[in-house]
Design a protein around this motif. Sequence first.
Motif, PDB file in Angstrom:
ATOM      1  N   ALA A  17      34.397  47.810  72.996  1.00 23.33           N
ATOM      2  CA  ALA A  17      35.490  47.739  73.959  1.00 23.33           C
ATOM      3  C   ALA A  17      36.050  46.325  74.041  1.00 23.33           C
ATOM      4  O   ALA A  17      37.261  46.112  74.126  1.00 23.33           O
ATOM      5  N   THR A  21      39.997  45.258  73.143  1.00 24.87           N
ATOM      6  CA  THR A  21      40.919  44.765  74.152  1.00 24.87           C
ATOM      7  C   THR A  21      41.232  43.290  73.992  1.00 24.87           C
ATOM      8  O   THR A  21      42.292  42.821  74.363  1.00 24.87           O
ATOM      9  N   ASP A 356      38.309  56.126  77.456  1.00 26.59           N
ATOM     10  CA  ASP A 356      39.250  55.045  77.172  1.00 26.59           C
ATOM     11  C   ASP A 356      39.879  55.197  75.790  1.00 26.59           C
ATOM     12  O   ASP A 356      41.078  54.945  75.599  1.00 26.59           O
ATOM     13  N   LYS A 362      41.943  51.357  80.041  1.00 28.06           N
ATOM     14  CA  LYS A 362      40.530  51.018  80.155  1.00 28.06           C
ATOM     15  C   LYS A 362      40.038  51.308  81.563  1.00 28.06           C
ATOM     16  O   LYS A 362      40.813  51.474  82.513  1.00 28.06           O
ATOM     17  N   SER A 544      34.567  45.634  82.614  1.00 28.69           N
ATOM     18  CA  SER A 544      35.620  46.389  81.940  1.00 28.69           C
ATOM     19  C   SER A 544      35.831  45.762  80.576  1.00 28.69           C
ATOM     20  O   SER A 544      35.434  44.611  80.338  1.00 28.69           O
ATOM     21  N   PRO A 545      36.431  46.496  79.638  1.00 27.70           N
ATOM     22  CA  PRO A 545      36.702  45.909  78.323  1.00 27.70           C
ATOM     23  C   PRO A 545      37.517  44.627  78.454  1.00 27.70           C
ATOM     24  O   PRO A 545      38.477  44.556  79.220  1.00 27.70           O
TER      25      PRO A 545
END
Length: 586
Positions: A17, A21, A356, A362, A544-545
């Motif tokens: 991830a 990103t 996602d 995301k 989070s990513p």
Amino acid sequence: MKAVRSVAALAAVVTAALLTTGVASGQADGAAPGPHRPAPPDRVLIVLFDQMLPQYADQFAMPNFRGLRGHGTSFGQAYLGYMASETVIAHNVITSGLQPKHMGYTDEAYRDTRNVFGKGYDAMHITGDLSLADFATIEKNGGQPYPKLADYLHAARPGTKFSTVGEKSYAVESATGASGDIAVRLSSRRKDVTSDFPTGCRNLSIPGTTGNGQWRSPTGKAVPAYLTQPDRKDPRLCGRFFINSDKGNDYGTRTAFPSWLYPSEGNRFWPGNDPAHLGGDTWVADAALAMMGRENWSGMFVTMGAIDKAGHMWGAQDDTAPQNCATLAGMTHVRCAAENADVQLGRLLKKVDQVDEKRGGKTLVVLTADHGATFGENFHGKTFVDASDSNWYYAPPALGVFDAGSGAGAPDTVTYSNPSDAVKQLNADGNVQFSYQSTAIESWLIDHSPAKKVAGAQTMLTMPGVTASYYRDGDHYVLVGTNTMTTTEKSWWTAHGQEIVDTMAAPDGPDVIGLEHDRTSYGVFGDHGGAQESVQRVPMVFWSPGMRPAARQEAFRTTDVMPTVLRAMGISPTTPMDGAAHTLTQ
């Protein structure tokens, strides 16, 4: 039960991830997304481990918890910052950003000063027995109405849903409130599901157990049909989400001390040994995974309750004996509950990665607990089987307490009128309307004039285990006196005691509060509710990513979760909150 995902497997999910990103380069918060600043998350998944102590992550085999903590932004000094340190309070704090005194209710007990339930002004109610409609009523009529996380997500992500899932009714419904779209929890115990299920499914025989006639199944608000459908291979049989809940299947908790104070039954909190109908946190995760894959969601609150049940029964951090987690008896202990919860976290994280990838955008993952715990090295409750309710709640027989908010029925004048000897002295002058005692003691008085509150606080100071007592004066509490504390206790109390008790200073809140020593309880052997550091400390992790790992040490209170989530998602608050937004390390 599925195997624990390895640290390497989790790292692969998170690393993938991150690579997808990109990493932020430190622009000021609020800057528009650009080539060097990733777009804000589109979804938020809150995973809550009920009664999870921060040290469990390192003490037990919890690689997924540790992995997420190591890859995200973690706050090592996080604590609740309010009383009561209870599930029914925490879940609404998390989804509103408000202290209890601004939520409309402040604890397990609720004095209905506005008669919102129509049972009379100042009638007492137990919030753990309230319905979803009751929680919504308090939100809208218990004071100043306020938006919750679901409201913000609906406005920012039109057409999406906010879902809550967990074993316990009040855990799910206090988080859902008036604006949540889907609420899934276990039903009450039923003897025969045949008459309740339109297809006429029948109970399965579960190998290795006895008395298989009692079951629980999914219920709540807008429960998806795919969670209540019969077995796909044989429609005569109940589906996967029907679980055994026979009281006869107590796995030894009814015949052992201290678990017999609050014994278990069936597979409400434990996976059990029927692979087609696994219960507990495995049930919760399976339901969450099904919804994550099928619903158009922007928010999901997953609350896993097994650690809490085990901690209450066996003494939280005092439950250190080795256990075989493959056995039914072993499943009921803290280590086994924590490690299975970690397995389920790994499955949820894998699903986040899939969602996602499939839907784009995301997901922000928040990992926390609703409170910590302590254990009753000094225990002042009764010790007979099923003593928990009458230990926790006391209402003199002539007064009673409504154990179901707006529902029909008279006050309960039996269950809650059998206090321990220690609690009896609290009502020596006959002025107690209701009291709640766990790792703190709180009293609601019949005559709550200033003089009577001072007298009540003076009596409170004589209660076994009490270190400090207070009475409510408007929007704050006044300290009446203290008893001897240890150096550690005094240091924490000096820094946080007044801050914590003042968060209960509302008309519905207690008139008198007594704080207790560490390792002291009145309710069950493992407990929470008060202001001790061990019941206030909680893990707090955001990931989070695109997030750079960061272990932060600034103060973080649970009221900060909501504004921090909104900031991370690029959503501007429309009303004031008691919490402060923290900028995550993107």
